[in-house]
Scaffold this motif. Structure first.
Motif, PDB file in Angstrom:
ATOM      1  N   HIS A 159     -18.737   2.466  -4.475  1.00  0.00           N
ATOM      2  CA  HIS A 159     -19.470   3.728  -4.624  1.00  0.00           C
ATOM      3  C   HIS A 159     -20.487   3.891  -3.504  1.00  0.00           C
ATOM      4  O   HIS A 159     -21.643   4.225  -3.734  1.00  0.00           O
ATOM      5  CB  HIS A 159     -20.143   3.817  -5.992  1.00  0.00           C
ATOM      6  CG  HIS A 159     -20.150   5.229  -6.511  1.00  0.00           C
ATOM      7  ND1 HIS A 159     -21.295   5.898  -6.873  1.00  0.00           N
ATOM      8  CD2 HIS A 159     -19.146   6.092  -6.707  1.00  0.00           C
ATOM      9  CE1 HIS A 159     -20.995   7.117  -7.264  1.00  0.00           C
ATOM     10  NE2 HIS A 159     -19.696   7.266  -7.181  1.00  0.00           N
TER      11      HIS A 159
ATOM     12  N   ASN B 284     -24.816   2.368  -3.054  1.00  0.00           N
ATOM     13  CA  ASN B 284     -25.631   2.293  -4.272  1.00  0.00           C
ATOM     14  C   ASN B 284     -26.561   1.089  -4.218  1.00  0.00           C
ATOM     15  O   ASN B 284     -26.498   0.278  -3.290  1.00  0.00           O
ATOM     16  CB  ASN B 284     -24.706   2.212  -5.473  1.00  0.00           C
ATOM     17  CG  ASN B 284     -23.790   1.027  -5.370  1.00  0.00           C
ATOM     18  OD1 ASN B 284     -24.147  -0.084  -5.724  1.00  0.00           O
ATOM     19  ND2 ASN B 284     -22.608   1.242  -4.815  1.00  0.00           N
ATOM     20  N   CYS B 285     -27.412   0.961  -5.212  1.00  0.00           N
ATOM     21  CA  CYS B 285     -28.456  -0.071  -5.204  1.00  0.00           C
ATOM     22  C   CYS B 285     -27.887  -1.467  -5.016  1.00  0.00           C
ATOM     23  O   CYS B 285     -28.346  -2.240  -4.160  1.00  0.00           O
ATOM     24  CB  CYS B 285     -29.249   0.023  -6.507  1.00  0.00           C
ATOM     25  SG  CYS B 285     -30.537  -1.195  -6.666  1.00  0.00           S
TER      26      CYS B 285
ATOM     27  N   HIS C  77     -29.069   1.124 -13.366  1.00  0.00           N
ATOM     28  CA  HIS C  77     -27.863   0.979 -12.527  1.00  0.00           C
ATOM     29  C   HIS C  77     -26.704   0.514 -13.415  1.00  0.00           C
ATOM     30  O   HIS C  77     -26.369   1.213 -14.363  1.00  0.00           O
ATOM     31  CB  HIS C  77     -28.198   0.013 -11.382  1.00  0.00           C
ATOM     32  CG  HIS C  77     -27.175  -0.093 -10.287  1.00  0.00           C
ATOM     33  ND1 HIS C  77     -26.139   0.784 -10.082  1.00  0.00           N
ATOM     34  CD2 HIS C  77     -27.060  -1.010  -9.292  1.00  0.00           C
ATOM     35  CE1 HIS C  77     -25.428   0.415  -9.026  1.00  0.00           C
ATOM     36  NE2 HIS C  77     -25.954  -0.673  -8.534  1.00  0.00           N
TER      37      HIS C  77
ATOM     38  N   HIS D  66     -27.672  11.189 -11.912  1.00  0.00           N
ATOM     39  CA  HIS D  66     -27.178  10.369 -10.796  1.00  0.00           C
ATOM     40  C   HIS D  66     -27.909  10.773  -9.515  1.00  0.00           C
ATOM     41  O   HIS D  66     -28.225  11.937  -9.326  1.00  0.00           O
ATOM     42  CB  HIS D  66     -25.668  10.581 -10.608  1.00  0.00           C
ATOM     43  CG  HIS D  66     -25.021   9.491  -9.826  1.00  0.00           C
ATOM     44  ND1 HIS D  66     -25.015   9.464  -8.456  1.00  0.00           N
ATOM     45  CD2 HIS D  66     -24.410   8.361 -10.235  1.00  0.00           C
ATOM     46  CE1 HIS D  66     -24.393   8.369  -8.049  1.00  0.00           C
ATOM     47  NE2 HIS D  66     -24.013   7.683  -9.095  1.00  0.00           N
ATOM     48  N   ARG D  67     -28.168   9.801  -8.644  1.00  0.00           N
ATOM     49  CA  ARG D  67     -28.856  10.101  -7.400  1.00  0.00           C
ATOM     50  C   ARG D  67     -27.997  11.003  -6.512  1.00  0.00           C
ATOM     51  O   ARG D  67     -28.515  11.859  -5.812  1.00  0.00           O
ATOM     52  CB  ARG D  67     -29.162   8.794  -6.658  1.00  0.00           C
ATOM     53  CG  ARG D  67     -29.749   8.959  -5.261  1.00  0.00           C
ATOM     54  CD  ARG D  67     -31.074   9.649  -5.268  1.00  0.00           C
ATOM     55  NE  ARG D  67     -32.074   9.040  -6.104  1.00  0.00           N
ATOM     56  CZ  ARG D  67     -32.731   7.927  -5.778  1.00  0.00           C
ATOM     57  NH1 ARG D  67     -32.441   7.295  -4.659  1.00  0.00           N
ATOM     58  NH2 ARG D  67     -33.665   7.458  -6.578  1.00  0.00           N
TER      59      ARG D  67
ATOM     60  N   ARG E 261     -16.744  -3.750  -9.441  1.00  0.00           N
ATOM     61  CA  ARG E 261     -17.442  -3.466  -8.171  1.00  0.00           C
ATOM     62  C   ARG E 261     -17.248  -4.529  -7.113  1.00  0.00           C
ATOM     63  O   ARG E 261     -17.507  -4.308  -5.926  1.00  0.00           O
ATOM     64  CB  ARG E 261     -18.953  -3.289  -8.462  1.00  0.00           C
ATOM     65  CG  ARG E 261     -19.821  -2.858  -7.299  1.00  0.00           C
ATOM     66  CD  ARG E 261     -19.339  -1.636  -6.538  1.00  0.00           C
ATOM     67  NE  ARG E 261     -19.014  -0.487  -7.342  1.00  0.00           N
ATOM     68  CZ  ARG E 261     -19.901   0.435  -7.710  1.00  0.00           C
ATOM     69  NH1 ARG E 261     -21.154   0.311  -7.372  1.00  0.00           N
ATOM     70  NH2 ARG E 261     -19.528   1.473  -8.432  1.00  0.00           N
TER      71      ARG E 261
END
Ligand code: SDX
Length: 435
Positions: free
Chosen positions: A235, A238-239, A270, A312-313, A394
């Protein structure tokens, strides 16, 4: 300014009577980049962007997200097509190598993974000393870190052969590690992977098979689990992925970089959100709360209540992954013969949110975490295992992004600057002069 054929206008930054020209990096899709490398040297200024809402840490070819249009593509392929036609290991190869693999390459990769799913008896000892009540993400981070101790021949980030071996070992052993964490919490024996069973079948059997019994699940179970892993595979920045890149930029090995990603993912804002969603839905059910009343609490900032699984950011529209999971949830629960009132509550909560100005104005929609827990629960996973499942999904993205960073010849160790707002110089105060 989105990628299009218009020429990128030169960017000039005027500071008082000084004007500096900034170069740009043209995007193939999405936002172009303004390169601020000369900023500090030419102006003495640093850019300040808390949460990195406007800051790109890198140029990447791996994943593209259009948050307004709800688009997600891995190496250009739409997530909807990959979810329907691909497999998790094929997507892993796509993310890492950049192309869909030929049949012989995919088969060779699957065989290599199958060969390495096993964990030595020494490694298995780790799980017996972990606190039984530890959160699975704490144990997962420890076990991933320990891979650096068990496989020292695969640590050199600058040696392509070592990186290739670490990639296979990480992907092959993660499902075994996660199944062992679950088994330990259940007080059950740790099982061995079986050659010839698929990656997903091995993972499910090692997780759920009870002593003296066979574990057979319907094909819809395995397909749904494989699809959920595909949906989580990457994704962009992301963080947790940014954490993996930053740790790897110091030439830390792949395992310890991924362990940093596991730590970041564990946060409830998250990857920990999927567990938080289930706890939120259970709270609504167990306390017989009208979803409309719950949503009023969410809208009252003083309550501190967040609608977990929403917002969502990047996505300011429906997360395309959430749409796929939502469609799957009904079918999977029906095929597994599971009726879950939490799914009905989730639907109700979503309907209230999508018609309420508070959420509409803030462009808050369901994200990937809103429905996934319902399916995991129907499969038999407890909520505490949801985020380790996110980590498994992930993993190929973390590895692909780490490898892209390591392979960048212009790569530097990540070291952000700051704006210091503390005390100016002052002298030490002896103890007897302090108040
Ligand atoms: C993931 O980055 C990724 O790609 C992540 C991820 C991935 O695949 O790696 O997609 C996975 O992490 C998904 C997100 C899972 N987290 C949650 O579901 C937790 C709940 N959502 C949030 O806390 C929040 O929406 C974030 C953290 C996801 C995004 O936060 P931002 O971008 O910093 O947004 P914000 O906190 O500045 O919120 C903007 C406004 C605020 O209101 P105002 O101050 O303007 O009045 O929206 C409100 C927020 O209060 N808001 C919410 C809300 N999320 C934002 N209000 C209620 N419930 C929410 N969930």
């Amino acid at each position: 300014m989105s990628a299009d054929d218009r020429e990128l206008a030169p960017i000039r930054l005027e500071i008082g009577d000084k004007v500096i020209e900034l170069a740009t990096t043209r995007a193939s899709q999405g936002n172009h980049g303004m390169v601020i490398t000369p900023l500090l040297q030419q102006t003495g200024l640093v850019s300040l962007d808390p949460g990195f809402l406007n800051t790109a840490a890198c140029a990447s070819q791996i994943t593209f997200i259009d948050g307004d249009a709800g688009i997600l593509r891995y190496r250009g392929y739409p997530i909807e097509q990959l979810a329907e036609h691909s497999t998790f290991l094929e997507v892993a190869l796509l993310l890492m190598r950049g192309e869909l693999p030929a049949a012989r390459d995919l088969e060779a990769f699957e065989t290599r993974i199958d060969k390495h799913m096993y964990l030595s008896d020494d490694f298995r000892q780790i799980f017996s000393v972990m606190p039984r009540r530890a959160h699975p993400m704490a144990t997962l981070g420890a076990a991933v870190n320990m891979m650096a101790g068990f496989y020292p021949e695969s640590l050199d980030s600058l040696d392509p052969a070592a990186v290739s071996l670490a990639t296979v070992l990480m992907l092959a052993k993660m499902p075994t590690i996660i199944s062992y964490i679950y088994r330990r919490a259940q007080g059950n024996a740790l099982l061995y992977p079986k050659h010839g069973q698929s990656y997903i079948e091995n993972f499910a059997r090692m997780t759920f098979q009870l002593p003296g019994e066979r574990f057979d699940a319907p094909e819809v179970f395995y397909r749904a689990l494989d699809t959920l892993l595909i949906l989580h595979a990457d994704h962009e920045q992301n963080c947790s992925t940014s954490s993996v890149r930053l740790i790897g930029s110091a030439q830390a090995n792949l395992y310890m970089s991924v362990a940093g990603g596991v730590s970041a993912l564990s946060g409830p804002l998250h990857g920990g959100a999927n567990e938080a969603v289930l706890n939120m839905l259970s709270h609504i059910r167990d306390n017989d709360i009208d979803p409309k009343d719950f949503m009023n609490q969410v809208k009252d900032r003083r309550s501190g209540v967040r609608l977990m699984g929403f917002g969502h950011r990047v996505y300011k529209s429906y997360d395309p992954r959430a749409a796929i999971v939502k469609r799957q949830a009904d079918a999977v629960l029906e095929a597994l013969g599971v009726k879950d009132e939490l799914l009905d509550i989730a639907h109700e909560v979503e309907q209230v949110a999508l018609s309420d100005d508070y959420f509409i104005e803030r462009r808050l929609y369901p994200n990937v975490d809103f429905y996934t827990g319902i399916i995991y629960r129907a499969m038999g996973f407890p909520a505490s295992m949801f985020t380790p499942l996110f980590a498994l999904g992930r993993l190929p993205g973390w590895i692909a992004q780490w490898r892209e960073m390591i392979a960048d010849p212009a790569g530097k160790i990540g070291r952000p600057r700051q704006v210091y707002v503390g005390y100016p110089k002052r002298d030490y105060l002896p103890l007897d002069q302090r108040k």
